[in-house]
Design an enzyme around this catalytic site. Structure first.
Site, mmCIF file in Angstrom:
data_model
loop_
_atom_site.group_PDB
_atom_site.id
_atom_site.type_symbol
_atom_site.label_atom_id
_atom_site.label_comp_id
_atom_site.label_asym_id
_atom_site.label_seq_id
_atom_site.Cartn_x
_atom_site.Cartn_y
_atom_site.Cartn_z
ATOM 1 N N LYS A 228 36.350 50.200 -2.992
ATOM 2 C CA LYS A 228 37.389 50.802 -3.841
ATOM 3 C C LYS A 228 38.182 51.859 -3.066
ATOM 4 O O LYS A 228 39.412 51.872 -3.084
ATOM 5 C CB LYS A 228 36.705 51.416 -5.070
ATOM 6 C CG LYS A 228 37.542 52.352 -5.897
ATOM 7 C CD LYS A 228 38.333 51.642 -6.945
ATOM 8 C CE LYS A 228 39.256 52.617 -7.669
ATOM 9 N NZ LYS A 228 40.169 51.972 -8.570
ATOM 10 N N LYS B 120 42.654 61.742 -6.414
ATOM 11 C CA LYS B 120 41.186 61.683 -6.544
ATOM 12 C C LYS B 120 40.607 60.660 -5.558
ATOM 13 O O LYS B 120 39.654 60.946 -4.834
ATOM 14 C CB LYS B 120 40.807 61.294 -7.985
ATOM 15 C CG LYS B 120 39.316 61.066 -8.152
ATOM 16 C CD LYS B 120 38.936 60.453 -9.478
ATOM 17 C CE LYS B 120 37.469 60.031 -9.431
ATOM 18 N NZ LYS B 120 37.016 59.340 -10.619
ATOM 19 N N THR C 98 34.641 55.613 -10.779
ATOM 20 C CA THR C 98 34.973 55.752 -9.352
ATOM 21 C C THR C 98 34.396 57.079 -8.878
ATOM 22 O O THR C 98 34.837 58.143 -9.339
ATOM 23 C CB THR C 98 36.497 55.751 -9.137
ATOM 24 O OG1 THR C 98 37.034 54.547 -9.664
ATOM 25 C CG2 THR C 98 36.835 55.837 -7.656
HETATM 26 P P1 NAD Z 1 38.883 59.162 -19.271
HETATM 27 O O1 NAD Z 1 38.919 60.618 -18.994
HETATM 28 O O2 NAD Z 1 39.911 58.554 -20.174
HETATM 29 O O3 NAD Z 1 37.441 58.748 -19.856
HETATM 30 C C1 NAD Z 1 36.238 59.332 -19.472
HETATM 31 C C2 NAD Z 1 35.401 59.499 -20.742
HETATM 32 O O4 NAD Z 1 34.114 59.993 -20.382
HETATM 33 C C3 NAD Z 1 36.020 60.509 -21.726
HETATM 34 O O5 NAD Z 1 36.220 59.888 -22.981
HETATM 35 C C4 NAD Z 1 34.980 61.635 -21.775
HETATM 36 O O6 NAD Z 1 34.875 62.222 -23.060
HETATM 37 C C5 NAD Z 1 33.727 60.879 -21.403
HETATM 38 N N1 NAD Z 1 32.651 61.746 -20.912
HETATM 39 C C6 NAD Z 1 32.717 62.714 -19.956
HETATM 40 N N2 NAD Z 1 31.498 63.276 -19.788
HETATM 41 C C7 NAD Z 1 30.662 62.632 -20.642
HETATM 42 C C8 NAD Z 1 29.274 62.763 -20.934
HETATM 43 N N3 NAD Z 1 28.512 63.671 -20.320
HETATM 44 N N4 NAD Z 1 28.738 61.963 -21.891
HETATM 45 C C9 NAD Z 1 29.510 61.043 -22.522
HETATM 46 N N5 NAD Z 1 30.826 60.866 -22.281
HETATM 47 C C10 NAD Z 1 31.389 61.661 -21.353
HETATM 48 O O7 NAD Z 1 38.910 58.448 -17.827
HETATM 49 P P2 NAD Z 1 39.260 56.911 -17.524
HETATM 50 O O8 NAD Z 1 40.714 56.777 -17.232
HETATM 51 O O9 NAD Z 1 38.611 56.051 -18.549
HETATM 52 O O10 NAD Z 1 38.506 56.749 -16.110
HETATM 53 C C11 NAD Z 1 37.092 56.575 -16.022
HETATM 54 C C12 NAD Z 1 36.737 56.238 -14.591
HETATM 55 O O11 NAD Z 1 37.432 55.057 -14.196
HETATM 56 C C13 NAD Z 1 37.126 57.320 -13.574
HETATM 57 O O12 NAD Z 1 36.115 57.429 -12.624
HETATM 58 C C14 NAD Z 1 38.419 56.788 -12.976
HETATM 59 O O13 NAD Z 1 38.633 57.263 -11.658
HETATM 60 C C15 NAD Z 1 38.162 55.290 -12.995
HETATM 61 N N6 NAD Z 1 39.376 54.460 -13.012
HETATM 62 C C16 NAD Z 1 40.386 54.725 -13.887
HETATM 63 C C17 NAD Z 1 41.526 53.915 -13.886
HETATM 64 C C18 NAD Z 1 42.672 54.181 -14.839
HETATM 65 O O14 NAD Z 1 43.741 53.573 -14.666
HETATM 66 N N7 NAD Z 1 42.510 55.020 -15.862
HETATM 67 C C19 NAD Z 1 41.617 52.831 -13.008
HETATM 68 C C20 NAD Z 1 40.551 52.560 -12.153
HETATM 69 C C21 NAD Z 1 39.423 53.383 -12.169
#
Ligand code: NAD
Length: 295
Positions: free
Chosen positions: A171, A246, A96
């Site tokens: 979204k 966010k 997102t």
């Molecule tokens: P998270 O922090 O659990 O996962 C993100 C991952 O990206 C981490 O494991 C981190 O180590 C990795 N990362 C960061 N920089 C990196 C790089 N340069 N190279 C490789 N890996 C890298 O976050 P999440 O909850 O999985 O959310 C991910 C996305 O999904 C976000 O944009 C969030 O807004 C969106 N989202 C999350 C949810 C939810 O319920 N968690 C729901 C809808 C949307």
């Protein structure tokens, strides 16, 4: 079987990648976290030593990163995904992020001979694990049609929202409604309490009247009326207040750029900022009822 690269194997990306493995694809992933890479291997995927190595022979690449700045850097930095992947690779970014960033990155990727869609999700970690996410997809028709079978392994509802960035637009518009409506429903329950109106009675009436909405009937912010809502487990998430903030900030950012008047969206962002700054970042977003009640 397709060769799929997956970058960003966190709370959402990890289970999404596992569902691609279950769907019969060869998934090679990269994350900065060693634990996340170990989980991918347990699920039957392969670990790569860098983002570039995860995509250098991929046909399709999925990314699930925290924010726009991570997406921009991972895709477009020297030696990033744009350089490393074979020409014609299809990229699906499910993070997102800002509408403007999504549009900029897709334009740059297309200029480099790749296909790309933005495909943010709703459904949370439960939906990611169950493979029941909703994908809101922005991009060219041909890219959408290539992405669809991959998305179907991770989600149940796949909607083509229009051109590049329109998945992100859908979204943030949806989540702006959600943030505003949760505050509206919470204010109504707080007012009812002060007026001596029982919460269950308000629920029974409003859920059959014009106040009916998802924040009331599926995710009721007070304990009792909807037994599965986070209010019944002391506001354990669910969808955290930090994530709601966010998305509301992204909506404000987009509204500013587009010149759209969103006064309630701005107020909702301000209230969630206060709530998060008072130490509630990891509480479910429906916990804002406590702040409104003053408890
Ligand atoms: P998270 O922090 O659990 O996962 C993100 C991952 O990206 C981490 O494991 C981190 O180590 C990795 N990362 C960061 N920089 C990196 C790089 N340069 N190279 C490789 N890996 C890298 O976050 P999440 O909850 O999985 O959310 C991910 C996305 O999904 C976000 O944009 C969030 O807004 C969106 N989202 C999350 C949810 C939810 O319920 N968690 C729901 C809808 C949307």
């Amino acid at each position: 079987m397709a060769r799929i690269g997956f970058v960003g194997l966190g709370n959402m990306g990890g289970p999404m990648a596992a569902n691609l493995v279950k769907g019969g694809h060869a998934v090679t992933g990269f994350d900065l976290s060693d634990a996340a890479l170990a989980r991918l291997e347990e699920a039957g995927g392969a670990r790569a030593g860098s983002a570039a190595a995860a995509v250098n022979d991929a046909e399709v690449v999925v990314t699930m990163l925290p924010e726009g700045r991570h997406v921009e850097a991972v895709y477009l930095a020297d030696g990033g995904l744009a350089d490393a992947a074979p020409a014609g690779t299809l990229f699906i970014d499910s993070s997102t992020i800002e509408v403007a960033t999504a549009r900029r990155v897709i334009a740059a990727m297309e200029a480099r001979g790749h296909a790309m869609v933005d495909a943010p999700v709703s459904g949370g970690t439960g939906g990611a694990t169950a493979g029941t996410l909703t994908f809101m997809v922005g991009g060219a028709e041909a890219a959408f049609e290539r992405a669809r079978p991959v998305l179907e392994l991770m989600g149940r509802t796949i909607v083509h929202a229009g051109g590049p960035g329109n998945g992100q637009a859908a979204k943030i518009c949806n989540n702006m409604v959600l943030g505003i409506s949760m505050i509206a429903v919470s204010e109504a329950f707080v007012l009812a309490e002060k007026l001596g109106l029982d919460a269950q009675k308000l629920f029974d009436i409003a859920s059959k009247s014009s106040g009916q909405c998802w924040s009331l009937t599926t995710y009721c912010p007070v304990p009792g009326p909807v037994p599965t809502s986070p209010a019944n487990r002391d506001y354990a998430p669910g969808f955290t207040a930090a994530m709601m903030l966010k998305d509301l900030k992204l909506a404000q950012d987009a509204a500013g750029t587009a010149g759209a008047a969103t006064p309630l969206g701005a107020e909702a962002a301000q209230l969630y900022r206060l709530f998060v700054q008072s130490g509630n970042a990891s509480l479910d977003f429906s916990g804002i009822v406590r702040m409104l009640r003053g408890s």
